[in-house]
Design a protein around this motif. Structure first.
Motif, short mmCIF file in Angstrom:
data_model
loop_
_atom_site.label_atom_id
_atom_site.label_comp_id
_atom_site.label_asym_id
_atom_site.label_seq_id
_atom_site.Cartn_x
_atom_site.Cartn_y
_atom_site.Cartn_z
N UNK A 366 58.48 20.83 -5.66
CA UNK A 366 57.96 19.68 -6.60
C UNK A 366 59.12 18.87 -7.05
N UNK A 368 59.79 16.65 -10.30
CA UNK A 368 59.04 16.22 -11.80
C UNK A 368 60.03 15.13 -12.56
N UNK A 380 54.49 13.99 -11.87
CA UNK A 380 54.82 15.29 -10.86
C UNK A 380 54.52 14.88 -9.62
N UNK A 381 55.40 15.41 -8.56
CA UNK A 381 55.36 15.05 -7.23
C UNK A 381 55.41 16.24 -6.26
N UNK A 382 54.71 16.42 -5.38
CA UNK A 382 54.91 17.51 -4.35
C UNK A 382 55.45 16.93 -3.20
N UNK A 404 67.53 17.23 6.20
CA UNK A 404 68.47 16.61 7.00
C UNK A 404 67.69 15.04 6.47
N UNK A 405 66.85 14.94 5.88
CA UNK A 405 66.28 13.48 5.51
C UNK A 405 66.65 13.13 4.29
N UNK A 418 53.38 7.21 -3.62
CA UNK A 418 52.96 8.14 -2.48
C UNK A 418 53.87 8.07 -1.13
N UNK A 425 67.40 9.50 8.38
CA UNK A 425 67.63 10.93 8.81
C UNK A 425 69.34 11.04 9.35
N UNK B 554 50.67 12.54 -20.08
CA UNK B 554 50.05 13.02 -18.96
C UNK B 554 49.05 14.01 -19.08
N UNK B 569 52.29 23.73 -15.94
CA UNK B 569 53.30 23.98 -14.75
C UNK B 569 52.35 24.02 -13.50
N UNK B 570 51.27 24.47 -13.54
CA UNK B 570 50.30 24.25 -12.25
C UNK B 570 49.46 23.26 -12.06
N UNK B 571 50.02 21.93 -12.84
CA UNK B 571 49.27 20.71 -12.75
C UNK B 571 49.13 19.92 -11.33
N UNK B 573 50.12 18.18 -8.45
CA UNK B 573 51.17 17.06 -8.45
C UNK B 573 50.66 16.18 -7.28
N UNK B 574 51.21 14.93 -7.39
CA UNK B 574 50.83 13.99 -5.99
C UNK B 574 51.51 14.35 -4.88
N UNK B 575 50.88 14.48 -3.76
CA UNK B 575 51.61 14.81 -2.48
C UNK B 575 52.12 13.57 -1.89
N UNK B 576 53.39 13.51 -1.40
CA UNK B 576 54.08 12.55 -0.89
C UNK B 576 54.26 12.80 0.64
N UNK B 577 53.60 11.83 1.00
CA UNK B 577 53.86 11.83 2.61
C UNK B 577 55.25 11.30 2.91
N UNK B 578 55.94 12.13 4.02
CA UNK B 578 57.25 11.57 4.47
C UNK B 578 57.12 11.29 5.83
N UNK B 579 57.39 10.08 6.41
CA UNK B 579 57.23 9.79 7.63
C UNK B 579 58.14 10.79 8.75
N UNK B 580 59.28 11.05 7.92
CA UNK B 580 60.16 11.89 8.99
C UNK B 580 60.05 13.29 8.53
N UNK B 581 59.80 14.05 9.35
CA UNK B 581 59.73 15.56 9.13
C UNK B 581 61.21 16.17 9.07
N UNK B 582 61.47 17.04 8.25
CA UNK B 582 62.82 17.56 8.36
C UNK B 582 62.98 18.58 9.63
N UNK B 583 63.86 18.27 10.34
CA UNK B 583 63.97 19.11 11.26
C UNK B 583 64.88 20.33 11.07
#
Lengths: 597, 780
Positions: A366, A368, A380-382, A404-405, A418, A425, B554, B569-571, B573-583
């Protein structure tokens, strides 16, 4: 400069995505308009006020001045359309505001009135002058903007480097150092110099803009962290066992044996303190101006490999494996604040320039955002991969490394994010991240060397030439060093609230005395205990010693009694005198009274 | 005496003053009369006593004669009689009925017809008043009163300095010596104006200049010129200048002519000349009777006076030495006879009564009724003016001098008051002077306009008022001269006076023209200077303090701690999409073991972390709470022993409950522990007691809220902040303040910039503290 902050950072993020790129001219025009409008409004208001005042037959200063302004004539016969000094925008004045005014107390001592009015005047003048001579390039920071249906995070560094001018383009570069990686990174305060510390002992100083190598050494030991000290002449290297200090030519200046197993370091530039966190759980402060250890605090929380400083109040933040972040000052042996931030261990912590926001990332993947003035969570972000390194730029961009990003985020605290603003990279796992001050550049140390990437809108475009001047000469640097040393802030003044010094200590005398005793280690007001001298020839027998002790004790007692008796006598005398006076006044005996029977 | 002073008074230009002096004179006269009355009374009393005195003297003389022949005896001191009542004047007042009562005197007054009713009344009042005069105070008491008065005087003198001293005490900055001239070049006007006469010679010159209304302080214009500036425009000024030029030319011609005429020695010429003049004068007089009866009357009076004197004297009555010799010679000498006859003719001429229309009227009126009421007012006035010495005739007796007499011992008080009165008078006088000037100019202008209308410009008529003044001045000398010639002589004198007068006027005119242009030129920079001095427009009003940044909460507030903490603590969270996946995995970087441990922790994370934290927090809270002290001892007043517990009431009695501590800072923050320990390190650097003039902490804190150093301020601000309170010039002598300072400070002291201020012990203490703190001011 002496800006009490906030405003600059806030300004940069007021605009939403669809804001036209900032330029001089439209901005200026707008401002000009605003000014004119404001001026007119004020004039109208003034006229209205004048009329009112004329009605009420009051003569105030303002009215008089208005009259004078009307009466003011020039030789040409034309009136000055903008009389008086140029107006200062209110927001800029507010930027330099320090607390509120106090009202002048009514019916109080004239000295007090004078003092208050004088200080008010002085502070107002200071505020206005500062606002008037504020930054001369107040244009907004430019950010990367994608076409329609194009994410800015998909734009590659190469494209950016191609698009921008040559100088800016040359700031994107890769150093391929695969032999001794991964690398830790640190930029100097002015942003001109870069120090790289490879895990396998490679340490290099580079004037990164001219790509000039200042020194390159291998310490033949594992390197945990590198940090510039107050200037680009010296840097500290946390090696396997001890803490070392080198100069810019790579010459070892000091090996500090008091600081062992250092994992992370922070340098507090205005206090000349180097704070180190060690694997043994010690937080230590080294005063680099005098070379002395200020304090060593045992945190009792195990290995300390997460550390950052709050630039606003010089408090050190430490992240722990039990998910807490603790705040430390060199004056207190226990943590000032302990916050539970993550369910897993804390991987990285960073605090923004104004000391308002703290961003943490943990093992629970997370990210935060906290407001550290109130210690409340904001966002809070995941992150799917979890962020291993965090860094905040001067303008409030957040960079997070996931594997590595390298991702860069905008406005993590004000609006829910978002998508990242930028992503890049690098060849191997990121080990160190650092935004370059006064440049739109993010330095990334990774397993395969170092990458300098372009992040538009990251750096502060306006620098204070007297504080951190990227273009300063050697002479200027020397001058600055002397002044900075003279203005060095003592470590005792580090506290959560930096304005605490300006407050009056309201503690009682007893409390203060207790503090003093604690600080000195003894009670300066305590009476010494009598220890009888040792005497020879049998005179120091137990009975004799006891007798002597008693004698002294009696003497003391006698003194006490004498004092009390004296005071009693005095009081009695006074009482009698008073009574006498009272009788005299009550009866008012005349001279003839003696003949009375 | 009264007359003489009155004359002097009349000479003075300002009427007010003259009136005043007149009053004074009258008072004096009155006093004198009173004295005379007293003397008379004394005489009445003493007339009988004198006889006794004479007897005694005679007796003494006899004794002396008798003792001449005999042996010299020791003469004892005279101790004539042992009377019950002794007089101060060694006079016995044997018979009490011989004493003179006031009533006796007043009785006679009532019978006399000349006494006015008013005086009678007063005397009656006096009679009624049976108050005895209080005996004089003892010396000590008078001394005390005098001391009091003297003290008050001194105190008032000293309090004059109060304002100046206060101002200096409060001034933000004092630069010694106080009356320092600002360095650098000064405009010439200021130099000239600020110059003062120091030497007696200079002062004398200045007093002369001042008397002539010459410019002293303002070198540009005299008050007269300024008034004229106000009075006329440029065109008018030009016309006036032309007039004056012409007048001057005429003047010079006339002077030349007069000079030539004076040099002519021919008696015949002069005779003819004089005759012509006389005729002319008579003609003029006739005209004057018609146009200006008052002036004519004065003339007439003068002529009358001359006639009277002529009649009194034997000057032209052929009774002198010369005349006698001529009488002897006259038999044979025709010329001598002629001369004698001429003289007689002169006498005749002078003694002849001039019958004018005025006189005729008067005579007629007198003949008709002789009523005072019918007489013209001015005649009455003149008569009144002739004898002001008669106190009975003046209706001012009621103006009691008693007031002033009473204040004998309060002179000290009176003195400043008198001074004030004088000042007031002066002010009153000054204002009219200016008014008079203005009026004069107004009149002149009107006259000129009238002249323009008539298209005839005459010099003589222009300054009627001035002529009158001249007359007044010359009156004393002229009265003695012969009436027929007086006017002629006077004309000459006037001409001479006119010369000076008009010349002065001409000069005036010249300067005026210059100044008109000058002033136009000068006025512009002055205005500019005024504009420069004008204070800047008011600073824009203070902005309202910015609203504290409001963070969006909040989560809503909740009471239950543990639950909330978990929620936090268990709130989601926003999920962030990452275009690049860590390799690359993180595992690569750290050592295997550590990562393993981390993974395990991650897996079993959750409850125990939170629980640990809560436990920790509770522990901290408990540590902060004060403990209950139980001082119960078993056995006292009860049975004691094993297995016996002290009773509940006893335990309650000896248990001291501590005051609950103030609420913790982290009371509302479940996931935060804030240390309650105070930072004692900063405390050593803080100000630990409120400095002197401040009443509360916030006041003091606000005064030290802005930094003073160069790092945080502009140069100007810093210079202002660190301005020293007292600046002394190197090598300059700092003298005690002079009296001029007092006068100067009545005007607002602009030069020194004393804007009210601090001073004294407390202020300086604070300043030093601030400076002390300055270095230690915290970040940024």
């Amino acid at each position: 400069m002496a800006s009490p902050g906030e405003a600059t950072v806030k300004d940069s993020h007021v605009g939403k995505k669809k804001k036209p790129p900032a330029r001089y001219w439209p901005e200026q025009q707008k401002e000009g308009k605003d000014d004119n409008k404001v001026g007119k409004n004020e004039e109208h208001a003034e006229q209205a006020v004048e009329q009112e005042e004329q009605k009420t037959q009051k003569t105030t200063k303002r009215k008089q001045e208005g009259g004078e302004r009307d009466g003011k004539k020039f030789i040409s016969g034309k009136m000055d359309p903008f009389p008086g000094p140029a107006r200062i925008p209110e927001d800029r004045i507010n930027k330099f505001k320090r607390k509120d005014k106090t009202k002048k107390p009514r019916g109080s001592h004239y000295k007090l009135k004078d003092m208050i009015s004088r200080s008010e005047k002085a502070s107002e003048m200071a505020q206005k002058q500062a606002a008037r001579f504020d930054l001369l390039l107040p244009e907004d920071a430019g950010f990367l903007e994608g076409d329609e249906d194009e994410d800015t995070c998909t734009i590659s560094q190469e494209d950016i480097a191609d698009a921008v001018d040559i100088t800016a383009g040359s700031k994107y570069f890769n150093l391929k150092l695969s032999q001794f990686g991964p690398y830790r990174v640190d930029y100097s305060k002015t942003g001109r110099h870069l120090v790289l510390g490879g895990r396998r002992g490679h340490v290099a100083c580079i004037d990164w803009q001219s790509k000039q190598l200042m020194c390159e050494i291998n310490v033949m030991e594992s390197v945990n962290d590198v940090k510039w000290l107050h200037s680009e002449a010296m840097y500290a290297v946390a090696q396997k066992k001890w803490l070392y200090i080198y100069d810019s030519n790579g010459i070892e200046l000091h090996c500090i044996r008091k600081f062992n197993d250092v994992l992370r370091m922070q340098f507090l530039p205005y206090h000349f303190l180097l704070a180190t966190a060690s694997a043994t759980g010690f937080l230590q402060y080294l005063d680099v101006s005098v070379g002395k250890e200020v304090t060593a605090i045992c945190t009792k929380t195990g290995r300390l490999d997460v550390m950052c400083q709050n630039p606003h109040n010089a408090i050190i933040h430490l992240g722990h494996h039990n998910g807490t972040v603790t705040l430390w000052s060199p004056n207190q042996k226990e943590a000032l604040v302990k916050m539970l931030c993550h369910q897993g261990g804390v991987r990285s912590v960073t605090v923004d320039k104004t000391g308002t926001y703290m961003v943490t990332s943990g093992m629970d993947k997370k990210l935060k955002v906290y407001d550290i003035r109130t210690f409340k969570p904001l966002k809070s972000y995941f992150l799917p991969a979890g962020a291993s390194c965090l860094s905040l730029s001067q303008r409030g961009l957040l960079s997070a490394a996931t594997g590595d990003i390298v991702q860069v985020y905008r406005d993590v605290w004000s609006s829910p994010v978002t998508k990242p603003y930028m992503a890049h990279r690098v060849p191997r796992t990121v080990w160190g991240l650092h935004f370059c001050p006064f440049e739109d550049v993010l330095g990334v140390g990774h397993g395969d060397g170092f990458t300098s990437m372009l992040v538009p809108g990251a750096g502060e475009p306006n620098f204070d030439g007297l504080d951190a001047n990227p273009f300063r000469s050697a002479k200027q640097r020397q001058e600055w060093e002397v002044k900075a040393l003279l203005e060095k802030i003592q470590p005792e003044l580090i506290s959560l609230n930096p304005t605490e010094l300006g407050q009056v200590d309201r503690a009682s005398f007893a409390q203060r005395h207790q503090d003093r005793v604690q600080a000195l280690g003894f009670d300066p007001l305590a009476k010494e205990k009598f220890i009888p001298k040792y005497k020879t020839k049998g005179r120091s027998s137990a009975g004799g010693v006891e007798r002597r002790k008693k004698q002294v004790a009696y003497e003391d007692q006698r003194d006490v009694i004498k004092k009390t008796v004296e005071t009693k006598m005095k009081m009695e005398k006074e009482r009698k005198q008073k009574e006498q006076k009272a009788t005299v006044f009550s009866s008012q005996r005349s001279a003839l009274d003696r003949f009375k029977k | 005496m009264a007359r003489a002073t009155k004359k002097k008074a009349s000479k003075k230009s300002d009427k007010k003053r003259s009136e005043l002096t007149e009053e004074k004179v009258e008072e004096k006269v009155e006093v004198m009369y009173d004295d005379e009355d007293l003397n008379e009374d004394d005489e009445n009393i003493t007339s009988e006593e004198e006889e006794e005195e004479d007897e005694r003297k005679h007796h003494k003389l006899l004794e002396a004669i008798s003792s001449l022949g005999a042996k010299r005896k020791k003469t004892l001191g005279e101790r004539s009689e042992a009377a019950v009542q002794m007089s101060e004047f060694t006079v016995t007042a044997e018979g009490e009925r011989d004493r003179v009562d006031l009533s006796d005197l007043i009785g006679s007054m009532e019978k006399t017809p000349g006494v006015t009713s008013r005086t009678k009344k007063q005397l009656k009042n006096l009679q009624k008043d049976n108050k005895t005069i209080e005996s004089p105070l003892s010396r000590q008491e008078t001394d005390r009163i005098q001391r009091d008065v003297a003290f008050q005087k001194a105190a008032t003198e000293v309090t004059k300095w109060k304002g100046v001293i206060k101002q200096n005490q409060r001034a933000e900055q004092l630069i010694f010596p106080l009356n320092r001239e600002p360095s650098g070049p000064k405009p010439i006007e200021r130099v000239v104006t600020s110059w003062k006469a120091h030497t007696p010679l200079e002062e004398e010159i200045f007093s002369l200049l001042h008397a002539n209304k010459q410019p002293i302080h303002d070198p540009i214009l005299t008050p007269a010129e300024e008034a004229s500036m106000k009075a006329m425009s440029l065109e008018e000024a030009k016309i006036r200048r032309a007039e004056l030029q012409k007048a001057r030319a005429l003047q010079s011609y006339y002077e030349a002519k007069a000079r030539r005429a004076r040099k002519i020695k021919s008696k015949a010429y002069h005779k003819v000349h004089n005759k012509a003049k006389r005729k002319e004068f008579l003609k003029q007089f006739d005209e004057m009777v018609k146009t200006d009866p008052a002036g004519a009357l004065e003339e007439l009076n003068k002529i009358e006076m001359a006639r009277m004197q002529e009649r009194m004297s034997l000057k032209h009555q052929n009774s002198g030495k010369w005349a006698k010799s001529k009488v002897i010679m006259g038999k044979y000498d025709l010329v001598a006879r002629k001369a004698m006859q001429q003289q007689l003719e002169v006498n005749k001429d002078l003694t002849q009564k001039i019958v004018t229309s005025l006189n005729a009227e008067e005579e007629e009126e007198e003949e008709e009724g002789g009523d005072a009421e019918v007489l013209p007012d001015f005649v009455n006035d003149a008569e009144q003016a002739v004898d002001p010495s008669n106190p009975w005739m003046r209706g001012k007796l009621s103006e009691d001098p008693t007031e002033k007499d009473m204040i004998v011992d309060l002179t000290a008080e009176e003195a400043p008051r008198a001074a004030e009165e004088e000042e007031e008078e002066e002010e009153e006088v000054k204002e009219p002077e200016e008014e008079v000037l203005l009026r004069e100019f107004d009149e002149r202008r009107k006259q000129r306009q009238a002249q323009e209308a008539e298209a005839q410009i005459t010099v003589e008529e222009e300054d009627d008022d001035e002529e009158e003044e001249e007359e007044d001045k010359a009156a004393d000398e002229e009265e003695a001269e012969l009436s027929a010639f007086t006017s002629l002589f006077r004309e000459k004198a006037e001409a001479a006076a006119d010369v000076t007068d008009t010349s002065a006027q001409l000069e005036e005119g010249l300067t005026r023209i210059r100044t008109l242009e000058d002033v136009e030129l000068l006025s512009v920079p002055q205005e500019e200077a005024a504009a420069d001095e004008a204070p800047l427009p008011p600073p824009p009003a203070e902005n309202p303090p910015p609203e504290p940044q409001k963070r969006e909460a909040a989560k809503p507030k909740k009471r239950k701690r543990a639950i909330e903490l978990k929620e936090v603590l268990t709130k989601e969270p926003k999920v962030i999409q990452v275009p690049l996946a860590p390799t690359v995995e993180d595992a690569e970087d750290a050592d295997e073991q550590l990562d393993q441990r981390g993974l395990i922790k991650e897996a079993f994370a959750g409850d125990d972390v939170v629980a640990d934290f809560l436990k920790d927090k509770r522990k901290q809270e408990d540590a902060g709470k004060p403990k209950v002290v139980d001082l119960t001892l078993p056995g006292w007043g009860e049975w004691g022993g094993t297995g016996l517990k002290p009773s509940r009431s006893k335990r309650r009695r000896f248990r001291t409950k501590a005051v609950p501590p103030p609420p913790r800072k982290d009371q509302r923050l479940p996931s935060v522990i804030i240390s309650e320990n105070k930072n004692s390190a900063v405390r050593l650097h803080q100000v630990n007691s409120l400095p002197f003039p401040f009443q509360n902490h916030s006041q003091f804190e606000s005064t030290i809220r802005s930094p003073l150093g160069r790092t945080w301020n502009t140069e100007r601000t810093v210079k202002k902040n660190i301005k020293p309170k007292v600046v002394t010039q190197m090598g300059a002598i700092i003298e005690p303040m002079a009296r001029e300072e007092l006068l100067k400070d009545k005007r607002p002291a602009a030069g020194r910039g004393g804007r009210g201020g601090q001073g004294g012990r407390g202020g300086r203490g604070v300043d030093s503290q601030r400076r002390h703190i300055r270095d230690k001011r915290a970040e940024k």
